[in-house]
Write an enzyme that holds these catalytic residues in place. Structure first.
Site, PDB file in Angstrom:
ATOM      1  N   GLU A  79       0.322 -54.784 106.975  1.00 47.60           N
ATOM      2  CA  GLU A  79       0.634 -55.620 108.129  1.00 47.60           C
ATOM      3  C   GLU A  79       2.105 -55.565 108.546  1.00 47.60           C
ATOM      4  O   GLU A  79       2.813 -56.590 108.488  1.00 47.60           O
ATOM      5  CB  GLU A  79       0.219 -57.076 107.844  1.00 47.60           C
ATOM      6  CG  GLU A  79      -1.249 -57.218 107.467  1.00 47.60           C
ATOM      7  CD  GLU A  79      -1.692 -58.665 107.257  1.00 47.60           C
ATOM      8  OE1 GLU A  79      -0.834 -59.554 107.212  1.00 47.60           O
ATOM      9  OE2 GLU A  79      -2.905 -58.892 107.137  1.00 47.60           O
ATOM     10  N   ASN A 133      -7.098 -55.298 108.841  1.00 47.78           N
ATOM     11  CA  ASN A 133      -7.204 -56.702 108.416  1.00 47.78           C
ATOM     12  C   ASN A 133      -7.541 -57.539 109.640  1.00 47.78           C
ATOM     13  O   ASN A 133      -6.834 -57.472 110.652  1.00 47.78           O
ATOM     14  CB  ASN A 133      -5.879 -57.208 107.840  1.00 47.78           C
ATOM     15  CG  ASN A 133      -5.501 -56.510 106.543  1.00 47.78           C
ATOM     16  OD1 ASN A 133      -6.261 -55.705 106.004  1.00 47.78           O
ATOM     17  ND2 ASN A 133      -4.316 -56.821 106.029  1.00 47.78           N
ATOM     18  N   HIS A 141       3.854 -55.031 100.352  1.00 46.17           N
ATOM     19  CA  HIS A 141       3.223 -56.240 100.879  1.00 46.17           C
ATOM     20  C   HIS A 141       4.306 -57.328 100.917  1.00 46.17           C
ATOM     21  O   HIS A 141       4.210 -58.348 100.261  1.00 46.17           O
ATOM     22  CB  HIS A 141       2.023 -56.630 100.016  1.00 46.17           C
ATOM     23  CG  HIS A 141       1.039 -57.557 100.685  1.00 46.17           C
ATOM     24  ND1 HIS A 141      -0.298 -57.267 100.820  1.00 46.17           N
ATOM     25  CD2 HIS A 141       1.210 -58.778 101.256  1.00 46.17           C
ATOM     26  CE1 HIS A 141      -0.916 -58.261 101.428  1.00 46.17           C
ATOM     27  NE2 HIS A 141      -0.017 -59.201 101.706  1.00 46.17           N
ATOM     28  N   ARG A 155      -8.221 -54.318  95.533  1.00 54.86           N
ATOM     29  CA  ARG A 155      -7.005 -53.951  96.261  1.00 54.86           C
ATOM     30  C   ARG A 155      -5.872 -54.877  95.809  1.00 54.86           C
ATOM     31  O   ARG A 155      -6.021 -56.102  95.843  1.00 54.86           O
ATOM     32  CB  ARG A 155      -7.252 -54.087  97.774  1.00 54.86           C
ATOM     33  CG  ARG A 155      -6.031 -53.868  98.603  1.00 54.86           C
ATOM     34  CD  ARG A 155      -6.311 -53.867 100.105  1.00 54.86           C
ATOM     35  NE  ARG A 155      -5.038 -53.695 100.778  1.00 54.86           N
ATOM     36  CZ  ARG A 155      -4.452 -54.617 101.544  1.00 54.86           C
ATOM     37  NH1 ARG A 155      -5.052 -55.764 101.807  1.00 54.86           N
ATOM     38  NH2 ARG A 155      -3.268 -54.378 102.072  1.00 54.86           N
ATOM     39  N   TYR A 162      -8.773 -61.500 110.952  1.00 55.51           N
ATOM     40  CA  TYR A 162      -9.049 -62.912 110.653  1.00 55.51           C
ATOM     41  C   TYR A 162      -9.581 -63.665 111.857  1.00 55.51           C
ATOM     42  O   TYR A 162     -10.441 -64.522 111.738  1.00 55.51           O
ATOM     43  CB  TYR A 162      -7.775 -63.606 110.140  1.00 55.51           C
ATOM     44  CG  TYR A 162      -7.407 -63.145 108.752  1.00 55.51           C
ATOM     45  CD1 TYR A 162      -7.920 -63.785 107.636  1.00 55.51           C
ATOM     46  CD2 TYR A 162      -6.586 -62.040 108.561  1.00 55.51           C
ATOM     47  CE1 TYR A 162      -7.622 -63.354 106.351  1.00 55.51           C
ATOM     48  CE2 TYR A 162      -6.273 -61.598 107.281  1.00 55.51           C
ATOM     49  CZ  TYR A 162      -6.796 -62.262 106.179  1.00 55.51           C
ATOM     50  OH  TYR A 162      -6.512 -61.823 104.914  1.00 55.51           O
ATOM     51  N   GLU A 164      -8.798 -56.571 104.650  1.00 57.06           N
ATOM     52  CA  GLU A 164      -8.699 -58.027 104.480  1.00 57.06           C
ATOM     53  C   GLU A 164      -9.575 -58.702 105.525  1.00 57.06           C
ATOM     54  O   GLU A 164      -9.587 -58.302 106.695  1.00 57.06           O
ATOM     55  CB  GLU A 164      -7.274 -58.560 104.670  1.00 57.06           C
ATOM     56  CG  GLU A 164      -6.340 -58.267 103.543  1.00 57.06           C
ATOM     57  CD  GLU A 164      -4.954 -58.882 103.748  1.00 57.06           C
ATOM     58  OE1 GLU A 164      -4.839 -59.911 104.447  1.00 57.06           O
ATOM     59  OE2 GLU A 164      -3.996 -58.306 103.215  1.00 57.06           O
TER      60      GLU A 164
HETATM   61  O1  IFM Z   1      -2.333 -64.103 102.601  1.00 62.02           O
HETATM   62  C1  IFM Z   1      -2.205 -63.240 103.685  1.00 62.02           C
HETATM   63  C2  IFM Z   1      -1.987 -61.830 103.209  1.00 62.02           C
HETATM   64  O2  IFM Z   1      -0.863 -61.719 102.399  1.00 62.02           O
HETATM   65  C3  IFM Z   1      -1.787 -60.904 104.387  1.00 62.02           C
HETATM   66  N1  IFM Z   1      -2.843 -61.053 105.355  1.00 62.02           N
HETATM   67  C4  IFM Z   1      -3.187 -62.369 105.770  1.00 62.02           C
HETATM   68  C5  IFM Z   1      -3.438 -63.266 104.550  1.00 62.02           C
HETATM   69  C6  IFM Z   1      -3.821 -64.674 104.994  1.00 62.02           C
HETATM   70  O3  IFM Z   1      -2.811 -65.244 105.747  1.00 62.02           O
END
Ligand code: IFM
Length: 465
Positions: free
Chosen positions: A192, A315, A147, A103, A317, A369
């Protein structure tokens, strides 16, 4: 010069049939299925460099990162991972990683320097070459149109605060879909949009650096509108690949059972997740996101935004921990924190996916992500990033549990393929499976890259138990 050092030197993987994927539990291995897609992700501004070459125009991130005080160490994307020059070797490296999908994002100012008007053949050719080479190597190309690197030329006309930018974006999307769509495995409009709206326009942490919450709300609407207009333009011209959007999302946990914490958690979920999901999948904004002012919405906008998608990129985290107390009750962080200071909470991904599946009628989902920043160090030519392996394994197990609960997750892209420019954190934070020495541009597989390769290769060659 040898640019890839596979320093943990594991023996080449046997392509023998296996009953489950080593590194994952047997149940997770089974739940993820043999067609599950294994990938890694990057974004243009974070890796390409060559900021002033071959006709690329400036983006808002060039302007922002060159403004004193905006990024750690004043780091910028002028060189980054020099991927614009090293792309062919980087594709070989992706092949060595054993993943079936990559990606990446297209830098709008590289293909259309001002964001409107003339197109830049050299920029368009770059993405043609990249896509062709990925296909030659048997790697699916998954592209994202936006992005965060808006052409500065459009920012000068009002950027995402202007409704006209949404129309420029739709035209750009259509041009790129006609150019690459016959060879792409998927095309996402935005990555995002919450970050662009909130970090870029409400709190000024990201480009373009505005600190105006009312503007940010209008920006969020223009981003969603641009997504819908782009889908409609690409569908009208017969787009040949699946179309979708990538949203950053989190589960939300109230710090206690108090009414205040529960109400805060609901508001946080509404403003972070539902603010984007409801317009796309239900055609309306949530009323309980805690906003005093709603964006200006024109007749027909919500129909445009809620056009059907072929896939949703998620995405993930960390989770959102909602504590209304003053001072706030801290999250337990029982599995620790990443180098970004983000709580490691894999079960939040399962919870999020199961919740989304119950709340919306969804297309197939890709985890576009997931990954962690770790304070990696090279010692004797090797990088032992065991915490990253633990992080990925735990999140894959969580995805597998969501699949077993009926969620249609089709693939996983680790963020990121290699260390890169982490926005306002500059080069200080390392998310990569592959280490980058920025002084020499040497790429070195970390222990996690070897582990991930083992998982990805074994997964595609396994037989179901
Ligand atoms: O690096 C970023 C990415 O560009 C977008 N999502 C979160 C990642 C980590 O912060």
């Amino acid at each position: 010069m040898k640019t890839i050092s596979q320093s943990f030197g594991e023996p080449a993987l046997q392509h023998a049939a296996r009953t489950h994927v080593p590194g994952l539990s047997a149940s997770a291995s089974l739940a993820l299925g043999k067609d599950f897609l294994w990938g890694a992700a990057t974004a243009a501004f974070q890796i390409e460099g060559a900021a002033n070459e071959d006709g690329r125009g400036p983006s808002i991130w060039d302007t922002f990162s060159h403004t004193p005080g905006k990024t750690v160490n004043g780091d910028n994307g002028d060189v980054a991972c020099d991927h614009y020059h090293r792309w062919a070797g980087d594709v070989d490296m992706i092949k060595d990683l054993g993943v079936g999908a990559y990606r990446f994002s297209i830098a709008w100012p590289r293909v259309q320097p001002l964001g409107y008007g003339a197109w830049n053949d050299k920029g368009l050719d770059f993405y043609d070459r990249l896509v062709d080479r990925l296909l030659e190597k048997g790697i699916q190309p998954h592209a994202t149109l936006y992005h965060w690197d808006l052409p500065q030329g459009l920012q000068d006309l009002g950027g995402w605060g202007s409704r006209t930018t949404a129309h420029h974006f739709a035209h750009y999307a259509d041009v790129m879909s006609r150019r690459l769509g016959d060879r792409l495995a998927s095309l996402a409009t935005h990555n995002e949009p919450w970050c662009t709206a909130v970090l870029g326009h409400a709190i000024g942490k990201f480009a373009p650096g505005a600190a105006d919450p009312v503007l940010a709300t209008q920006v969020s609407h223009h981003l969603l509108l641009s997504h819908g207009l782009a889908l409609s333009a690409m569908r009208a011209s017969g787009a040949k690949c699946p179309l979708g959007i990538v949203l950053n999302q989190s589960s939300t946990t109230p710090a206690s059972g108090s009414a205040e914490d529960i109400a805060l958690a609901r508001r946080e979920y509404a403003s972070f997740v539902r603010w984007y999901m409801d317009p796309i999948f239900k055609g309306s904004y949530p009323q309980d996101a805690g906003l005093e002012l709603f964006p200006e919405v024109q007749t027909g906008d919500m129909d445009i935004i809620s056009a059907p998608l072929d896939f949703l990129g998620v995405n993930y985290y960390t989770r959102i921990w909602a504590s209304a107390a003053q001072p706030a009750v801290p999250a337990p962080c029982s599995l620790g924190k990443s180098d970004m200071g983000w709580e490691i909470h894999p079960d939040g991904l399962r919870e999020l996916l199961v919740g989304l599946n119950a709340q919306y009628t969804l297309p197939p989902i890709y985890i576009t992500e997931n990954g962690m920043a770790n304070a990696d160090r090279i010692e004797h030519g090797e990088i032992d990033d065991t915490p990253r392996i633990d992080y990925v394994r735990a999140h894959l197990e969580a995805i597998a549990q969501a699949c077993s609960a009926g969620v249609d997750v089709r693939g996983y892209f680790y963020w990121s393929l290699m260390d890169n420019y982490e926005w306002d954190s500059g080069y200080d934070k390392r998310f990569g499976l592959i280490h980058v020495d920025y002084a020499t541009q040497q790429r070195t597989f970390k222990r996690s890259a070897h582990w991930y390769r083992d998982v990805a290769l074994a997964a595609v060659t396994k037989t179901e138990a």
